[in-house]
Design a protein around this motif. Structure first.
Motif, PDB file in Angstrom:
ATOM      1  N   ARG A  38       0.707  -1.460   0.157  1.00 14.65           N
ATOM      2  CA  ARG A  38      -0.165  -0.155   0.272  1.00 14.65           C
ATOM      3  C   ARG A  38       0.702   1.600  -0.197  1.00 14.65           C
ATOM      4  O   ARG A  38       1.567   0.910   0.581  1.00 14.65           O
ATOM      5  CB  ARG A  38      -0.922  -0.068   1.272  1.00 14.65           C
ATOM      6  N   GLN A  39      -0.165   1.913  -0.099  1.00 16.53           N
ATOM      7  CA  GLN A  39       1.232   3.734  -0.375  1.00 16.53           C
ATOM      8  C   GLN A  39       0.253   4.882  -0.146  1.00 16.53           C
ATOM      9  O   GLN A  39      -1.144   4.340  -0.620  1.00 16.53           O
ATOM     10  CB  GLN A  39       1.754   3.809  -2.139  1.00 16.53           C
ATOM     11  N   ALA A  40       0.609   5.104   0.939  1.00 22.63           N
ATOM     12  CA  ALA A  40      -0.126   6.609   1.053  1.00 22.63           C
ATOM     13  C   ALA A  40       0.356   7.926   0.818  1.00 22.63           C
ATOM     14  O   ALA A  40       1.229   8.213   0.701  1.00 22.63           O
ATOM     15  CB  ALA A  40      -0.409   6.746   2.984  1.00 22.63           C
ATOM     16  N   PRO A  41      -0.696   8.747   0.481  1.00 20.86           N
ATOM     17  CA  PRO A  41       0.028   9.783  -0.277  1.00 20.86           C
ATOM     18  C   PRO A  41       0.875  10.538   0.329  1.00 20.86           C
ATOM     19  O   PRO A  41       1.398  10.835   2.019  1.00 20.86           O
ATOM     20  CB  PRO A  41      -1.337  11.011   0.200  1.00 20.86           C
ATOM     21  N   GLY A  42       2.391  10.784  -0.663  1.00 18.89           N
ATOM     22  CA  GLY A  42       3.641  11.736   0.588  1.00 18.89           C
ATOM     23  C   GLY A  42       4.675  10.206   1.092  1.00 18.89           C
ATOM     24  O   GLY A  42       5.472  10.810   1.964  1.00 18.89           O
ATOM     25  N   LYS A  43       3.938   9.378   1.295  1.00 20.08           N
ATOM     26  CA  LYS A  43       4.887   7.889   2.045  1.00 20.08           C
ATOM     27  C   LYS A  43       5.212   7.242   0.784  1.00 20.08           C
ATOM     28  O   LYS A  43       4.614   6.867  -0.478  1.00 20.08           O
ATOM     29  CB  LYS A  43       3.876   7.035   3.150  1.00 20.08           C
ATOM     30  N   GLU A  44       6.088   6.329   1.376  1.00 19.68           N
ATOM     31  CA  GLU A  44       6.964   5.040   0.057  1.00 19.68           C
ATOM     32  C   GLU A  44       5.938   4.310   0.689  1.00 19.68           C
ATOM     33  O   GLU A  44       4.782   3.724   1.096  1.00 19.68           O
ATOM     34  CB  GLU A  44       7.763   4.999   1.288  1.00 19.68           C
ATOM     35  N   ARG A  45       5.402   3.113  -0.763  1.00 18.73           N
ATOM     36  CA  ARG A  45       4.999   2.244  -0.563  1.00 18.73           C
ATOM     37  C   ARG A  45       5.368   1.331  -0.081  1.00 18.73           C
ATOM     38  O   ARG A  45       6.573   0.719   0.042  1.00 18.73           O
ATOM     39  CB  ARG A  45       4.828   1.471  -1.971  1.00 18.73           C
ATOM     40  N   GLU A  46       4.482   0.703   1.266  1.00 18.16           N
ATOM     41  CA  GLU A  46       4.850  -0.961   2.083  1.00 18.16           C
ATOM     42  C   GLU A  46       4.712  -1.746   1.789  1.00 18.16           C
ATOM     43  O   GLU A  46       3.145  -1.892   1.314  1.00 18.16           O
ATOM     44  CB  GLU A  46       4.894   0.451   3.350  1.00 18.16           C
ATOM     45  N   PHE A  47       5.391  -3.171   2.504  1.00 15.21           N
ATOM     46  CA  PHE A  47       4.426  -4.212   2.336  1.00 15.21           C
ATOM     47  C   PHE A  47       3.163  -4.210   3.188  1.00 15.21           C
ATOM     48  O   PHE A  47       3.204  -3.901   4.631  1.00 15.21           O
ATOM     49  CB  PHE A  47       5.619  -4.965   2.946  1.00 15.21           C
ATOM     50  N   VAL A  48       2.468  -5.289   3.047  1.00 12.67           N
ATOM     51  CA  VAL A  48       0.979  -5.081   4.046  1.00 12.67           C
ATOM     52  C   VAL A  48       1.102  -6.842   3.967  1.00 12.67           C
ATOM     53  O   VAL A  48       0.816  -7.363   5.678  1.00 12.67           O
ATOM     54  CB  VAL A  48      -0.126  -5.155   3.158  1.00 12.67           C
ATOM     55  N   ALA A  49       0.995  -7.919   3.541  1.00  9.40           N
ATOM     56  CA  ALA A  49       0.868  -8.889   3.697  1.00  9.40           C
ATOM     57  C   ALA A  49       1.537  -9.830   2.675  1.00  9.40           C
ATOM     58  O   ALA A  49       1.841  -9.433   1.420  1.00  9.40           O
ATOM     59  CB  ALA A  49      -0.655  -9.556   3.792  1.00  9.40           C
ATOM     60  N   ALA A  50       1.904 -11.180   2.325  1.00  6.33           N
ATOM     61  CA  ALA A  50       2.097 -11.750   1.096  1.00  6.33           C
ATOM     62  C   ALA A  50       1.917 -13.536   1.357  1.00  6.33           C
ATOM     63  O   ALA A  50       1.816 -13.529   2.829  1.00  6.33           O
ATOM     64  CB  ALA A  50       3.616 -12.123   1.090  1.00  6.33           C
ATOM     65  N   ILE A  51       1.376 -14.072   0.235  1.00 12.24           N
ATOM     66  CA  ILE A  51       1.180 -15.549   0.502  1.00 12.24           C
ATOM     67  C   ILE A  51       1.798 -16.372  -0.349  1.00 12.24           C
ATOM     68  O   ILE A  51       2.684 -16.067  -1.502  1.00 12.24           O
ATOM     69  CB  ILE A  51      -0.038 -15.362   0.152  1.00 12.24           C
ATOM     70  N   SER A  52       2.813 -17.214   0.008  1.00  8.25           N
ATOM     71  CA  SER A  52       2.924 -18.462  -0.819  1.00  8.25           C
ATOM     72  C   SER A  52       2.317 -19.027  -1.921  1.00  8.25           C
ATOM     73  O   SER A  52       0.984 -18.369  -2.343  1.00  8.25           O
ATOM     74  CB  SER A  52       3.782 -19.444  -0.282  1.00  8.25           C
ATOM     75  N   TRP A  53       3.410 -19.684  -3.340  1.00  7.03           N
ATOM     76  CA  TRP A  53       1.611 -19.788  -4.467  1.00  7.03           C
ATOM     77  C   TRP A  53       0.810 -20.869  -3.796  1.00  7.03           C
ATOM     78  O   TRP A  53       0.009 -21.175  -4.761  1.00  7.03           O
ATOM     79  CB  TRP A  53       2.969 -20.980  -5.649  1.00  7.03           C
ATOM     80  N   SER A  54       1.284 -22.078  -2.538  1.00 12.78           N
ATOM     81  CA  SER A  54       0.660 -22.953  -2.166  1.00 12.78           C
ATOM     82  C   SER A  54      -0.380 -22.624  -0.992  1.00 12.78           C
ATOM     83  O   SER A  54      -1.688 -22.936  -1.149  1.00 12.78           O
ATOM     84  CB  SER A  54       1.787 -23.849  -1.709  1.00 12.78           C
ATOM     85  N   GLY A  55      -0.090 -21.449  -1.028  1.00 13.62           N
ATOM     86  CA  GLY A  55      -1.603 -21.360  -0.039  1.00 13.62           C
ATOM     87  C   GLY A  55      -0.902 -20.637   1.469  1.00 13.62           C
ATOM     88  O   GLY A  55      -1.504 -20.876   2.545  1.00 13.62           O
ATOM     89  N   THR A  56       0.444 -21.987   1.920  1.00 13.65           N
ATOM     90  CA  THR A  56       0.932 -22.641   2.649  1.00 13.65           C
ATOM     91  C   THR A  56       1.223 -21.715   4.035  1.00 13.65           C
ATOM     92  O   THR A  56       1.998 -22.058   5.067  1.00 13.65           O
ATOM     93  CB  THR A  56       1.133 -23.519   3.215  1.00 13.65           C
ATOM     94  N   THR A  57       2.049 -20.775   3.326  1.00 14.65           N
ATOM     95  CA  THR A  57       2.977 -19.382   4.134  1.00 14.65           C
ATOM     96  C   THR A  57       2.196 -18.301   4.201  1.00 14.65           C
ATOM     97  O   THR A  57       2.090 -17.782   2.689  1.00 14.65           O
ATOM     98  CB  THR A  57       4.134 -19.755   3.025  1.00 14.65           C
ATOM     99  N   THR A  58       2.273 -17.968   4.902  1.00 16.48           N
ATOM    100  CA  THR A  58       1.723 -16.100   4.814  1.00 16.48           C
ATOM    101  C   THR A  58       3.097 -14.779   5.492  1.00 16.48           C
ATOM    102  O   THR A  58       3.491 -15.411   6.541  1.00 16.48           O
ATOM    103  CB  THR A  58       0.151 -15.621   5.712  1.00 16.48           C
ATOM    104  N   SER A  59       3.232 -14.351   5.857  1.00 16.03           N
ATOM    105  CA  SER A  59       3.812 -13.216   5.732  1.00 16.03           C
ATOM    106  C   SER A  59       3.048 -11.879   6.304  1.00 16.03           C
ATOM    107  O   SER A  59       1.840 -11.270   5.431  1.00 16.03           O
ATOM    108  CB  SER A  59       4.626 -12.705   5.657  1.00 16.03           C
TER     109      SER A  59
END
Length: 126
Positions: A38-59
């Motif tokens: 996500r990126q808010a006005p005036g801010k850098e893009r930041e990580f929110v969440a991620a998921i592996s190809w299988s769906g078994t691992t998230t962050s």
């Protein structure tokens, strides 16, 4: 090549919920790790969440843990971001992104992702 289209953004009051979707084209969707940034006005893009190809691992970023949930349906070529207990500071343009290969290393770094959607606006009012 993968094309990504986000949807589901909008205006919501603090404490409310939204579910973002990211539809992917291409037959190889299930081989990509997927992320939300996500990126808010005036801010850098930041990580929110991620998921592996299988769906078994998230962050998750610490700021969204226990409020947001990432999931995917490889049969539908779609990744989701369920956002609960939204706060005004969650206001931003949300982007989904696809990363070749495994989730790690690099799941939280935007430069590691190969394809990006156009973004969807999420606005949380206080």
């Amino acid at each position: 090549q993968v094309q990504l289209v986000e949807s589901g953004g909008g205006l919501v009051q603090a404490g409310g919920s939204l579910r973002l979707s990211c539809a992917a084209s291409g037959r190889t969707f299930s081989t990509y790790a997927m992320g939300w940034f996500r990126q808010a006005p005036g801010k850098e893009r930041e990580f929110v969440a991620a998921i592996s190809w299988s769906g078994t691992t998230t962050s998750y970023a610490d700021s969204v843990k226990e409020r947001f949930t990432i999931s995917r349906d490889n049969a539908k070529n779609t990744v989701y971001l369920q956002m609960n207990s939204l706060k005004p500071e969650d206001t931003a343009v949300y982007y989904c992104a696809a990363k070749r290969g495994t989730l790690w290393p690099g799941a939280t770094r935007a430069l590691e992702y190969d394809y990006w959607g156009q973004g969807t606006q999420v606005t949380v009012s206080s």
